[in-house]
Scaffold this active site. Structure first.
Site, PDB file in Angstrom:
ATOM      1  N   VAL A 158       0.840  -1.635   0.020  1.00 53.40           N
ATOM      2  CA  VAL A 158      -0.322   0.105  -0.316  1.00 53.40           C
ATOM      3  C   VAL A 158       0.637   1.245   0.042  1.00 53.40           C
ATOM      4  CG1 VAL A 158      -0.141   0.195   2.276  1.00 53.40           C
ATOM      5  CG2 VAL A 158      -2.667   0.905   0.541  1.00 53.40           C
ATOM      6  N   TYR A 159       2.203   0.717   0.204  1.00 52.86           N
ATOM      7  CA  TYR A 159       3.243   2.166   0.760  1.00 52.86           C
ATOM      8  C   TYR A 159       3.327   2.648  -0.918  1.00 52.86           C
ATOM      9  CZ  TYR A 159       4.466   1.020   5.076  1.00 52.86           C
ATOM     10  OH  TYR A 159       4.356   0.295   6.235  1.00 52.86           O
ATOM     11  N   SER A 160       2.777   3.336  -2.008  1.00 49.20           N
ATOM     12  CA  SER A 160       2.296   5.216  -1.109  1.00 49.20           C
ATOM     13  C   SER A 160       1.228   5.539  -1.351  1.00 49.20           C
ATOM     14  CB  SER A 160       3.489   5.951  -0.762  1.00 49.20           C
ATOM     15  OG  SER A 160       4.411   6.811  -2.277  1.00 49.20           O
TER      16      SER A 160
END
Length: 316
Positions: free
Chosen positions: A52-54
């Site tokens: 999920v980054y970023s």
């Protein structure tokens, strides 16, 4: 930095984990690669990221950090010198969302492709998913271990009761179990880890790699007023922490210990964490390679009982 065991996983690494949440956010491609090179040159090996980054950055979709780390791995040829940890559960994609078996099966392939590797060293469930039965999640994760795509499993942001339940389910079925935990923990924010979660970690011999080791930068000493954080990329995270009434007392105590040990406040914060039972390697991120020096110094600093008491008293 002297390597130490990562719980009972059989893996060893220096007692500092590099946070990859800044890659593709406050650190661009060249800065990210420079940070990763400097970290490994300093003896570091543990690198933390997530699918999920970023995604929170305007224009990003998630996967940016993994992609940059993958580019660095190909450019540097240092895959065998590092341990890559990534996470599943917060980024929707192939197979759905959360920790369903179908999402886990899709997410691992996406992460492996972005990272350009054939295995993940530590694969974390990013956050507990109460809508998916533990049995479904843990069996899916076990399949990844058996397939050789994951070496070690980890749990991030799990409450003590759910972690205990997950360990029991894995043991009852002969599945690979969570062997590393990643709680939110630092000198200021202590309730999540201390107590029941810490007891489980010590009892089960889990590796503990806490995130937000510097409380989003508050414990660096750079921010002394709300004006200092205005417009900062981390303002939304820093503001609620900064407003806590005990913060001025803690900063003053850290300054005292810093003076008496001739170490930076960053080093003091890291050294305090490594003095806590169970903690293996605090996670901290930097936006420039030169910021790594104080983090590394913290792994070599031993705080005596007097200094630990000064810091604890500030929060009493």
């Amino acid at each position: 930095m002297t390597p130490c065991p990562l719980g009972r996983t059989g893996l060893t690494a220096a007692p500092l984990m590099l946070g990859g949440n800044v890659f593709g956010w406050t650190a661009d491609r060249e800065e990210s690669c420079a940070i990763l090179d400097a970290f490994v040159d300093a003896g570091g090996a543990l690198i933390d990221t997530a699918d999920v980054y970023s995604a929170w950055v305007q224009g990003n979709a998630g996967g940016e950090s993994e992609t940059l780390i993958g580019e660095w791995l190909r450019r540097s040829g240092k895959r065998e010198q590092v341990l890559i940890a990534t996470k599943v559960g917060l980024l929707p994609g192939a197979g759905g969302k959360g920790l369903s078996a179908s999402r886990i099966a899709g997410a691992i392939e996406e992460s492996l492709q972005r990272l350009g590797t054939d295995r993940i060293d530590v694969y974390f469930a990013h956050r507990d998913d109460p809508e998916t039965p533990l049995e479904e999640t843990l069996e899916a994760l076990d399949r990844l271990v058996k397939a050789g795509k994951v070496r070690v499993l980890g749990a991030s942001n799990y409450a003590p009761d759910r972690l205990d339940a997950a360990l029991a389910v894995s043991d009852a079925n002969g599945w690979a179990r969570f062997a590393v935990i990643e709680p939110r923990y630092n000198l200021l924010e202590r309730d999540t880890y201390e107590g029941a979660l810490q007891e489980i970690a010590l009892r089960e011999g889990l590796g503990v790699v806490p995130f937000y080791a510097l409380a989003n930068g508050l414990l660096t000493g750079k921010y002394r007023s709300l004006d200092d954080i205005a417009g900062h990329p981390r303002e939304v995270y820093l503001r609620p922490i900064f407003l806590r009434p005990e913060v001025p007392r803690l900063i003053a105590a850290m300054e005292q210990v810093s003076r008496e040990t001739a170490a930076s406040m960053v080093a003091v914060a890291i050294a305090w964490m490594l003095a806590q039972p169970g903690v293996t390697a605090p996670i901290a991120s930097v936006s420039r390679p030169e910021q790594l020096g104080d983090l590394v110094a913290g792994t070599r600093l031993t705080l005596d009982a007097t200094h630990l008491a000064v810091l604890d008293k500030a929060l009493a």
